[in-house]
Design a protein around this motif. Structure first.
Motif, PDB file in Angstrom:
ATOM      1  N   GLU A 158      59.512 127.157  72.090  1.00 32.64           N
ATOM      2  CA  GLU A 158      60.731 127.058  72.890  1.00 32.64           C
ATOM      3  C   GLU A 158      61.792 128.059  72.445  1.00 32.64           C
ATOM      4  OE1 GLU A 158      62.410 123.147  70.429  1.00 32.64           O
ATOM      5  OE2 GLU A 158      61.789 122.970  72.531  1.00 32.64           O
ATOM      6  N   TRP A 159      61.760 128.487  71.174  1.00 34.00           N
ATOM      7  CA  TRP A 159      62.735 129.463  70.682  1.00 34.00           C
ATOM      8  C   TRP A 159      62.560 130.830  71.337  1.00 34.00           C
ATOM      9  CZ3 TRP A 159      61.307 133.924  67.947  1.00 34.00           C
ATOM     10  CH2 TRP A 159      59.964 133.985  67.567  1.00 34.00           C
ATOM     11  N   ILE A 160      61.355 131.089  71.844  1.00 36.76           N
ATOM     12  CA  ILE A 160      61.061 132.389  72.439  1.00 36.76           C
ATOM     13  C   ILE A 160      61.599 132.500  73.858  1.00 36.76           C
ATOM     14  CG2 ILE A 160      59.169 133.901  73.179  1.00 36.76           C
ATOM     15  CD1 ILE A 160      57.456 132.679  70.964  1.00 36.76           C
ATOM     16  N   HIS A 161      61.659 131.395  74.571  1.00 36.82           N
ATOM     17  CA  HIS A 161      61.800 131.432  76.017  1.00 36.82           C
ATOM     18  C   HIS A 161      63.124 132.006  76.510  1.00 36.82           C
ATOM     19  CE1 HIS A 161      58.596 128.023  76.182  1.00 36.82           C
ATOM     20  NE2 HIS A 161      58.057 129.205  76.036  1.00 36.82           N
ATOM     21  N   ASN A 162      64.179 131.960  75.701  1.00 35.02           N
ATOM     22  CA  ASN A 162      65.457 132.497  76.153  1.00 35.02           C
ATOM     23  C   ASN A 162      65.771 133.861  75.556  1.00 35.02           C
ATOM     24  OD1 ASN A 162      67.734 132.077  77.874  1.00 35.02           O
ATOM     25  ND2 ASN A 162      69.008 131.730  76.061  1.00 35.02           N
ATOM     26  N   LEU A 163      64.801 134.485  74.889  1.00 37.45           N
ATOM     27  CA  LEU A 163      65.023 135.828  74.366  1.00 37.45           C
ATOM     28  C   LEU A 163      64.961 136.842  75.506  1.00 37.45           C
ATOM     29  CD1 LEU A 163      62.813 135.753  71.136  1.00 37.45           C
ATOM     30  CD2 LEU A 163      65.229 135.134  71.391  1.00 37.45           C
ATOM     31  N   GLY A 167      69.081 136.391  79.273  1.00 36.35           N
ATOM     32  CA  GLY A 167      68.527 136.017  77.986  1.00 36.35           C
ATOM     33  C   GLY A 167      69.356 136.545  76.831  1.00 36.35           C
ATOM     34  N   GLU A 168      69.030 136.101  75.644  1.00 38.61           N
ATOM     35  CA  GLU A 168      69.795 136.457  74.451  1.00 38.61           C
ATOM     36  C   GLU A 168      69.284 137.754  73.838  1.00 38.61           C
ATOM     37  OE1 GLU A 168      69.933 133.291  71.644  1.00 38.61           O
ATOM     38  OE2 GLU A 168      70.458 131.773  73.135  1.00 38.61           O
ATOM     39  N   GLU A 169      70.221 138.667  73.590  1.00 38.69           N
ATOM     40  CA  GLU A 169      69.909 139.889  72.850  1.00 38.69           C
ATOM     41  C   GLU A 169      70.326 139.652  71.399  1.00 38.69           C
ATOM     42  OE1 GLU A 169      68.248 142.389  73.338  1.00 38.69           O
ATOM     43  OE2 GLU A 169      68.224 142.928  75.461  1.00 38.69           O
ATOM     44  N   ASN A 170      69.372 139.341  70.558  1.00 41.61           N
ATOM     45  CA  ASN A 170      69.650 139.065  69.151  1.00 41.61           C
ATOM     46  C   ASN A 170      68.518 139.635  68.303  1.00 41.61           C
ATOM     47  OD1 ASN A 170      67.543 137.251  69.600  1.00 41.61           O
ATOM     48  ND2 ASN A 170      68.917 135.489  69.826  1.00 41.61           N
ATOM     49  N   ARG A 171      68.529 139.327  67.007  1.00 41.79           N
ATOM     50  CA  ARG A 171      67.505 139.888  66.126  1.00 41.79           C
ATOM     51  C   ARG A 171      66.112 139.374  66.491  1.00 41.79           C
ATOM     52  NH1 ARG A 171      65.187 143.706  64.038  1.00 41.79           N
ATOM     53  NH2 ARG A 171      64.882 143.923  61.791  1.00 41.79           N
ATOM     54  N   ASP A 172      66.012 138.128  66.909  1.00 47.59           N
ATOM     55  CA  ASP A 172      64.722 137.588  67.340  1.00 47.59           C
ATOM     56  C   ASP A 172      64.183 138.366  68.543  1.00 47.59           C
ATOM     57  OD1 ASP A 172      64.713 134.930  65.649  1.00 47.59           O
ATOM     58  OD2 ASP A 172      66.663 135.004  66.654  1.00 47.59           O
ATOM     59  N   SER A 173      65.059 138.669  69.481  1.00 48.98           N
ATOM     60  CA  SER A 173      64.652 139.422  70.663  1.00 48.98           C
ATOM     61  C   SER A 173      64.221 140.835  70.288  1.00 48.98           C
ATOM     62  CB  SER A 173      65.798 139.470  71.678  1.00 48.98           C
ATOM     63  OG  SER A 173      65.402 140.132  72.866  1.00 48.98           O
ATOM     64  N   GLU A 174      64.913 141.437  69.333  1.00 48.76           N
ATOM     65  CA  GLU A 174      64.544 142.777  68.878  1.00 48.76           C
ATOM     66  C   GLU A 174      63.143 142.789  68.278  1.00 48.76           C
ATOM     67  OE1 GLU A 174      67.490 143.930  66.085  1.00 48.76           O
ATOM     68  OE2 GLU A 174      69.087 144.173  67.576  1.00 48.76           O
ATOM     69  N   LEU A 175      62.818 141.779  67.480  1.00 57.38           N
ATOM     70  CA  LEU A 175      61.505 141.718  66.854  1.00 57.38           C
ATOM     71  C   LEU A 175      60.414 141.488  67.888  1.00 57.38           C
ATOM     72  CD1 LEU A 175      62.369 139.630  63.666  1.00 57.38           C
ATOM     73  CD2 LEU A 175      61.945 142.084  63.805  1.00 57.38           C
ATOM     74  N   VAL A 181      58.718 128.675  62.267  1.00 56.55           N
ATOM     75  CA  VAL A 181      59.702 127.862  62.972  1.00 56.55           C
ATOM     76  C   VAL A 181      60.091 126.681  62.082  1.00 56.55           C
ATOM     77  CG1 VAL A 181      60.090 126.455  65.025  1.00 56.55           C
ATOM     78  CG2 VAL A 181      58.729 128.546  65.184  1.00 56.55           C
ATOM     79  N   PRO A 182      61.387 126.351  61.985  1.00 55.45           N
ATOM     80  CA  PRO A 182      61.814 125.251  61.108  1.00 55.45           C
ATOM     81  C   PRO A 182      61.480 123.885  61.697  1.00 55.45           C
ATOM     82  CG  PRO A 182      63.708 126.156  62.259  1.00 55.45           C
ATOM     83  CD  PRO A 182      62.535 127.033  62.603  1.00 55.45           C
ATOM     84  N   THR A 188      66.569 134.065  60.739  1.00 61.45           N
ATOM     85  CA  THR A 188      67.553 133.784  61.776  1.00 61.45           C
ATOM     86  C   THR A 188      67.608 132.268  61.946  1.00 61.45           C
ATOM     87  OG1 THR A 188      66.131 133.678  63.737  1.00 61.45           O
ATOM     88  CG2 THR A 188      66.705 135.878  62.935  1.00 61.45           C
ATOM     89  N   PRO A 189      68.592 131.768  62.693  1.00 60.62           N
ATOM     90  CA  PRO A 189      68.615 130.315  62.935  1.00 60.62           C
ATOM     91  C   PRO A 189      67.394 129.791  63.682  1.00 60.62           C
ATOM     92  CG  PRO A 189      70.763 131.281  63.399  1.00 60.62           C
ATOM     93  CD  PRO A 189      69.821 132.425  63.199  1.00 60.62           C
ATOM     94  N   LEU A 190      66.678 130.667  64.394  1.00 59.77           N
ATOM     95  CA  LEU A 190      65.544 130.227  65.195  1.00 59.77           C
ATOM     96  C   LEU A 190      64.230 130.240  64.435  1.00 59.77           C
ATOM     97  CD1 LEU A 190      66.294 131.997  68.603  1.00 59.77           C
ATOM     98  CD2 LEU A 190      66.829 129.652  67.923  1.00 59.77           C
ATOM     99  N   ALA A 191      64.048 131.206  63.542  1.00 61.37           N
ATOM    100  CA  ALA A 191      62.775 131.349  62.830  1.00 61.37           C
ATOM    101  C   ALA A 191      62.968 132.274  61.639  1.00 61.37           C
ATOM    102  CB  ALA A 191      61.700 131.905  63.749  1.00 61.37           C
TER     103      ALA A 191
END
Length: 212
Positions: free
Chosen positions: A35-40, A52-60, A163-164, A192-195
């Motif tokens: 579920e953490w992936i779906h809004n990247l 969607g979110e442009e953050n470090r998770d999205s960059e990776l 994932v936490p 990151t807060p997501l993973a």
């Protein structure tokens, strides 16, 4: 070109939940893994969506998409994902499916093709390398397929998106037959807060990095 494996995994080592079926490809209880992936933003782009979110998770995630030129997966992963992916799968590259059941190559929208390989993991990897050009080949899964390639020393880099969450049960990536013992060196750790994104490079017995 290197061979990679890139998977989301729970803190207790599961890459899918329990009771995996064609209508429930992630298995019961596996929602935190995905579920953490779906809004990247990068993931949404691959689905033909905007925002969607442009953050470090999205960059990776975008880094993986851009670097991957071909994918290898097992037949179970294909069978459980076929309905979910639909006519425009997110791979955008040639995909080689390990199977004992021959099937004609499928051409999908967006550049994805599915070629069904019946003569083993080495042949599938050779075809994927030929198709990938100077980009990477990713061993997408499932767990048994990744373990087979690990056991043969064919994966150069492993990236785990931890994932936490504790699933308590499900499909484990490690601990099953076939993986063998391998030595790794850390390449990168991004929290990151997501993973927590862990990238490792496999080291040969002589002490050099595989693929170096």
């Amino acid at each position: 070109m290197i061979v990679t494996a890139d998977l989301a995994i729970s803190l207790d080592g599961y890459v899918a939940g329990t009771d995996i079926t064609l209508d429930n490809p992630g298995g019961d209880g596996a929602e935190p893994l995905f579920e953490w992936i779906h809004n990247l933003a990068s993931w949404r782009e691959r689905q033909g969506l905007t925002g969607g979110e442009e953050n470090r998770d999205s960059e990776l995630m975008r880094e993986w998409f851009d670097a991957t030129g071909a994918v290898v997966m097992g037949r179970m992963m294909y069978d459980t994902g076929e309905k979910f992916w639909g006519d425009n799968p997110p791979f955008r590259t040639p995909v080689f499916v390990l199977t004992h059941r021959p099937r004609p190559t499928l051409v999908k929208e967006g550049g994805t093709t599915f070629t069904f390989v019946t003569d083993g993991i080495h042949r599938a990897l050779a075809q994927a390398k030929s198709a990938a050009g100077d980009r990477n080949v990713d061993i997408a899964g499932g767990a048994s397929t990744v373990r087979q390639y690990l056991g043969e020393g064919l994966i150069d880099e492993l990236q785990l998106h931890v994932v936490p969450a504790l699933l308590g049960a499900g499909l484990p990536l490690f601990g099953g037959p076939g993986a063998g013992r391998r030595d790794l060196e850390p390449v990168r750790v991004v929290a990151t807060p997501l993973a927590t994104h862990l990238k490792y490079r496999f080291v040969s017995r002589g002490g050099t990095s595989v693929g170096a």
